[in-house]
Design an enzyme around this catalytic site. Structure first.
Site, mmCIF file in Angstrom:
data_model
loop_
_atom_site.group_PDB
_atom_site.id
_atom_site.type_symbol
_atom_site.label_atom_id
_atom_site.label_comp_id
_atom_site.label_asym_id
_atom_site.label_seq_id
_atom_site.Cartn_x
_atom_site.Cartn_y
_atom_site.Cartn_z
ATOM 1 C CB ILE A 66 35.589 36.578 33.164
ATOM 2 C CG1 ILE A 66 36.136 37.371 34.354
ATOM 3 C CG2 ILE A 66 34.283 35.925 33.551
ATOM 4 C CD1 ILE A 66 35.278 38.612 34.676
ATOM 5 C CG ASN A 78 57.388 31.336 31.262
ATOM 6 O OD1 ASN A 78 58.330 31.685 30.553
ATOM 7 N ND2 ASN A 78 56.677 32.184 31.983
ATOM 8 C CB THR A 117 54.411 26.053 25.755
ATOM 9 O OG1 THR A 117 53.165 25.782 26.394
ATOM 10 C CG2 THR A 117 54.353 25.593 24.315
ATOM 11 N NE ARG A 163 29.869 46.951 51.576
ATOM 12 C CZ ARG A 163 28.906 46.331 50.927
ATOM 13 N NH1 ARG A 163 29.098 45.937 49.682
ATOM 14 N NH2 ARG A 163 27.748 46.109 51.495
ATOM 15 C CD GLU A 210 46.022 32.887 40.202
ATOM 16 O OE1 GLU A 210 46.272 32.897 39.007
ATOM 17 O OE2 GLU A 210 45.190 32.129 40.706
ATOM 18 C CG ASP A 233 50.073 34.580 33.971
ATOM 19 O OD1 ASP A 233 49.008 35.131 34.296
ATOM 20 O OD2 ASP A 233 50.322 33.387 34.201
#
Lengths: 355, 355, 355, 355
Positions: A278, A118, A120, A177, A237, A142
């Site tokens: 990664i 975006n 860029t 867990r 995130e 993304d």
């Protein structure tokens, strides 16, 4: 196909923003088509817009483009340089944009290919406004560039993240867990959503859908009561978490926050994993190689046809051109694809907003 | 091969400690050999030693063992329960070890197979001392069990970590950054060392070799001056870093510490990645499947031959038995294999201690 | 979303034709949505249409559908049974189609979900004509079902084939040989084309584009003269090759034929590899898991909305319904996407027809 | 470590025989250690022994060796040239061995590193006998070089083959078929045995253990009667099958023969897959990278210590030197590791000789 007037044209290429799988495939697609199909000369700039500012470039031959299809990263290097940031318009002649224009004129470029996300696209559009001939290619893990069904890099990142989630299942089940996995994506939840569905996540938290603590609690307790004391939660995130209180220096990661929250709400043991870099590295997936090649080759077509101020984009199974002015500054969010979220809900995925 | 007296023997199996790839292959190896070769009855305990304490178990048929060879995690579940921790010897009859012995006697077990790492070996040895017939199998991604050339789980973890490092190279090169990757391993640096060499890391920091700040600085600056402004540093989670100063609650991760340190020492941009739980999950590598199968099958042999108080181990390309009393409480460290470190140094890998 | 009238509806599912990655994800998508979202009852038939003919089926609970997302193959089994083949219309009551209708009525099904490729679509359409309520899902590694942008299974197969081609490059370059790789695809060259572009193949031969011997010769000699004595040729199993002369019993594989032809034409050493069944097996790629899940979930929606006689299809990034009568009997060929072939040619890929 | 007298020594490297994963890692291990640790000059010969015969070589700098660790194939090229084949001893001065010696003297080499399999070891030993200083490294996916626990290339090949078998399971189960998979290995069954055990094969046929038709029949019928109408059979390409009768031109592949045989014996449907060249190509596994690096680095040590006429070998977890005269001409067969076969039998694997 090739037209006489393309022969001898000079074009520049740069890769800007975060690196992602498929950049070299795109460079190769642009370059091979430009050289072999149209007889153009191709120049590669180093480190994104920095190379244009600092006049760091080299001519690329067909041989330079050979064998790079499967390579991760970018042979040109990249940077997050934003030339229009803090421009002093009283001294424009010494500004970065002016230096870029100067480099472009000095080499005698006929067109510039900007490969990026975006940010860029915004810069590319501004350079087009300065009078340069710009064609852009959408890359980002993304998948949030407006105007294209997919960006290259996304498919590779989905694979890496989904494979990681596959692995995390082992520990979730064996230790009973809650495992919280954090996936890249500041504004858009595409990568989180896709890898979460592909990895069979139980709960998916993305920036576009605000979660409620009571829903998280209710959903996990429901699973526990059904004999499922383990769950996989995938978080982007970019989800909203409380800012750190005064004094502490380190930033809290969303995965860490959610793992703590889960234990606080339910008493269940929770562990976090942050996938990190990664997700952006390594050899591109076959589909990314193909998409990057097609977009790159089409960019050379656009230059030959002199359709500047455009971004090559995927629409269904075709490559098309979009005006940069429509694309620049817009973000494609998950909320545009309600269908996908609806189907994920139908198979019992919780998005933290309702259960 | 099979002996008449083995027929009808009852054996128990449990998996304890952190999960790792190959546990199901080992369970299958023990169980299939016990059932098909020796005509034994096999009982699986839930969640490690907890299942023995709480009498949670079920009989395993050949069908239960079919199709689990390639499965990550453990079908029995696992836990970090340490039955000899905080035992009240004044009330031994109600202690966990006493409950374990009771369960063992109640079912009428002839032997118990304990699959785990160093902690599990210690408990296994103590149970042998209590009079149970114990055979143990070494599993851990850390490869730090004394007495065996390799533990299963290690090969898979090396692959996952090395593949991650392969990916990180893309970003290091494209952005000209120092990338710090944190790999599991509290005491032993095997996983860090192997994945670092396999991933072509420039610097490898492990618990067994203390690093010096001035060496890190000198080495990275040397690379920078040679035109290599990027480097890959692999650090074990168990390397020594300063404890957090007063007040702060979050623990600092070694990768974060080293990334900050690198920037402080050299001014170079550095980023960290913590591989986390993906190193332990997912389908075992072919070599781990084979090793786990062989160790498992050999454990059944040991029971048939009534060689108790032993751990099945790999020596060269053979499976052998080691006395548990020799194994229990010892840790295998990288410093035992100076050869490997010497060769890594020879190809210019820096261990942070000298350059 | 759910409507009361869907509650209690009975639906059947079957998987027919060759197995491919994503079948279990599709079964799970249909089943979970049907059970959880709509309160339907779900029945799984064994071995494709055979299960309907032979009344072999079982009810599927949510638990049966749990954990199968990542599993290769199909938990229902499959077969190439074509119930309308050789039907004796004088004895229709004992025909297979009549048995199918009987089974459907006997169970009291409200709808039948048929998952398969082109053959399955034809049968599905005929069963709809018989009065059954049919919804179909397109699966095949060949990607040749008309009416959908993609079939699930294709993305996984492209990955497997492209990874194989990546490996073959090593030997081609090290031994300076022509390597011929044969990929599945009787009628359509999609898999060959995609894996060939992704794998950086020099020449791609597909059923839709007839090759000429003199073009093959000219292209390989051109590469040889440019210092490239190695080349990768990808061929679809469905390309046209001369029939075997009299007497010989074994069929000649296209890869073998082309390898021999290359040596005859150019004198260069050539070796063949036939990828075979590995292209169809194993865990589906993340994108196939997502596509299969979405198509499956949408199939349950179509049943709830009583839109029968349809196939769920991908259009751009949406799932839509297509009338089975439009889909049945049509094949989607590569020649419909001239754009993709044009771009492949632009980066110097030879299709054997012109150079 | 480095000794002054090594400084300035000239060494040659070549890779001979079939290519395999890890060759570049080995070249890098030899070269980096030689240059950085010992200050030697390193020359790389093209295409195995051909480069020595034809004087095709170039000096390798540290830069040439950078970034090749993960690359498949060999940057030097390879060939199956056997210089001692058909040597005319009456005209020895013009023979290939004499040319090799001449090239060696002309460049002024102090030592030659030969990387290859059994054939290469034989030639290396003969060249040592001619008076050259030779050090050899064992590479082959067949793992059949005598004197070393493992050859590099083997671990990668086991992974590729085992992953392929994992995929084949899907189709075997979904279609209820016998799937026959053919794995490389003319004389030794290591690759077949390891990938078969790792892939959970039901039957494994290798050159070292002759199979009986009646055992194949009995075993498959037993499985069928137990409700397992599918089976996976892994066969080495070197198993004994009847020679083709007169006239037919094409060679019959073992997989094809066994598939036909199975159908003839049991009436069950059977399909074959021949893995072919994918077993030898692509990026080496982490363990192969490490083994190749260690062996390579050790070869440079041997040269520095002037221990010529040796092969670097793995023994347990150490690298050691073996005299070439002990290694040359011997083959390591599976029958040396009866333990492994015994354990495979214990978990119900059939080797075709007894059931």
């Amino acid at each position: 196909m090739s037209t006489i007037k393309s022969k001898g044209k000079k074009i520049g290429i740069l890769t800007a923003g975060g690196d992602c799988p498929g950049l070299n495939a795109a460079i190769r697609g642009v370059g091979k088509t430009a050289i072999l199909e149209y007889g153009m000369e191709v120049y590669g700039f180093s480190s994104g817009y920095l190379g244009l500012i600092n006049k760091e470039y080299r001519q690329l031959s067909e041989r330079d483009l050979s064998g790079i299809l499967t390579l991760g990263g970018t042979i040109l290097g990249t940077s997050r340089e934003k030339p229009y940031k803090n421009v002093d318009y009283d001294d424009y002649i010494n500004s970065k944009p002016a230096q870029i224009v100067e480099t472009y004129r000095e080499i005698g470029l006929d067109a510039l290919v900007c490969i990026g996300g975006n940010g860029t696209m915004k810069t590319a559009h501004k350079l087009q406004m300065e009078g340069l001939n710009v064609v852009a290619l959408p890359k980002t893990i993304d998948n949030d560039v407006w105007g294209t069904d997919l960006t290259f890099g996304f498919d590779s990142a989905v694979q890496i993240a989904a494979e990681a989630i596959d692995r995390i299942h082992s520990t979730a089940n064996s230790h009973k867990r809650i495992m919280v996995v954090e996936v890249m994506g500041h504004h858009a939840g595409w990568l989180t959503l896709y890898s979460g569905i592909a990895g069979g996540a139980d709960m998916i938290l993305i920036p576009e859908i605000p979660y409620k603590e009571k829903v998280i609690k209710k959903y996990l307790e429901h699973r526990y009561n059904e004999g499922k004391p383990y769950s996989i939660i995938i978080v982007a995130e970019g989800i909203s978490i409380p800012r750190k209180s005064s004094g502490a220096s380190a930033t809290i990661r969303p995965a860490h926050y959610i793992a703590k929250l889960v234990t606080k709400l339910t008493g269940l043991e929770a562990r976090e994993t942050i996938l990190g870099y990664i997700q952006r590295g390594g050899s591109p997936s076959p589909m990314d190689r193909i998409l990057a090649t097609r977009l790159g080759s089409y960019a050379a077509d656009l230059i030959a046809r002199e359709e500047f101020g455009t971004m090559a984009a995927l629409e269904g199974d075709r490559i098309v051109a979009r005006p940069l002015e429509e694309v620049a500054g817009k973000l494609k969010l998950v909320t545009e694809d309600l269908d996908l979220i609806r189907h994920a809900r139908a198979i019992d995925t919780c998005f933290g907003d309702a259960y």
